[in-house]
Design an enzyme around this catalytic site. Structure first.
Site, PDB file in Angstrom:
ATOM      1  N   CYS A 184       0.831  -1.203   0.000  1.00 11.07           N
ATOM      2  CA  CYS A 184       0.000   0.000   0.000  1.00 11.07           C
ATOM      3  C   CYS A 184       0.876   1.268   0.000  1.00 11.07           C
ATOM      4  CB  CYS A 184      -0.997  -0.067   1.154  1.00 11.07           C
ATOM      5  SG  CYS A 184      -2.449   0.942   0.806  1.00 11.07           S
ATOM      6  N   HIS A 205      -3.215  -5.052   1.683  1.00  7.39           N
ATOM      7  CA  HIS A 205      -2.547  -5.307   2.971  1.00  7.39           C
ATOM      8  C   HIS A 205      -2.488  -6.803   3.269  1.00  7.39           C
ATOM      9  CE1 HIS A 205      -2.228  -1.196   4.704  1.00  7.39           C
ATOM     10  NE2 HIS A 205      -3.152  -0.947   3.792  1.00  7.39           N
ATOM     11  N   GLU A 260      -0.807  -8.340   5.324  1.00  8.92           N
ATOM     12  CA  GLU A 260      -0.564  -8.604   6.757  1.00  8.92           C
ATOM     13  C   GLU A 260      -1.856  -8.587   7.571  1.00  8.92           C
ATOM     14  OE1 GLU A 260      -0.176  -5.893   5.196  1.00  8.92           O
ATOM     15  OE2 GLU A 260      -0.729  -4.195   6.447  1.00  8.92           O
TER      16      GLU A 260
END
Ligand code: GLN
Length: 190
Positions: free
Chosen positions: A79, A172, A174
């Site tokens: 991002c 994202h 994660e």
């Protein structure tokens, strides 16, 4: 043991650290040039690219990161981190590392759909089928150079790309339980 740095100026550093631990790597926060010594790979996390770029000015880290790009070691920008890897940025430009031959547009999905999640389109690279992607005020690639591999798309847009040693995700990875992107980074470091 694979040690992966996470630029720790701002953004979701902790979530990346947890994801790295879960794929068997050791995370290390990066805030100064010496922290880069002996790393096997590096993550530029999501957050706010303007804030991260200002932090890079303040910490005088741009040249060290450029050196890291050219070292050939694996890198992943997510991002805001992907924005910092682009050759050129539109919609409130920021300074970048010029590691991906592409033009990226910040906050390109508009206010209506600031945040959303979606699965990768059919046809993602082998091993990345059905990848869940969380987008938060996400950027979008406007142009990409010929040499760039598109590993996953969502709605036809490239969302996970690779140029040489550098991976860039406009989402994202994660923030989901699916750690295939971190696994890809760590495996390419091993
Ligand atoms: N909109 C942010 C930027 O332009 C990126 C958002 C994110 O990293 N989730 O820097």
């Amino acid at each position: 043991m694979t040690t992966v740095g996470i630029l720790a100026i701002q953004g979701d550093v902790d979530a990346h650290a947890r994801a790295l631990e879960r794929v068997g790597a050791t995370p290390r926060p990066i805030l100064q040039e010496a922290d880069l010594d002996g790393l096997n790979a590096l993550i530029l996390p999501g957050g706010e690219s303007t804030t991260i770029a200002k932090g890079l000015d303040r910490l005088d880290l741009w040249d060290s990161l450029r050196f890291f790009v050219h070292s050939g070691l694996p890198m992943l920008g997510t991002c805001a981190g992907a924005i910092l890897l682009a050759r050129e940025v539109e919609n409130h430009p920021v300074a970048t590392l010029d590691a991906i031959d592409g033009v990226v547009v910040r906050n390109a999905y508009g206010t209506q759909v600031d945040s959303f999640s979606a699965e990768a389109d059919p046809g993602a690279a082998r091993g990345l089928e059905g990848l869940p992607c969380v987008f938060i005020r996400a950027p979008r690639w406007k142009t990409l150079g010929d040499g760039i591999e598109i590993l996953a798309r969502v709605g036809g847009e490239p969302v996970l790309i690779r140029q040489g040693n550098v991976l860039a995700a406009t989402f994202h990875p994660e923030l989901t339980e699916d750690l295939r992107v971190h696994d890809l980074l760590v495996r390419s470091a091993g």
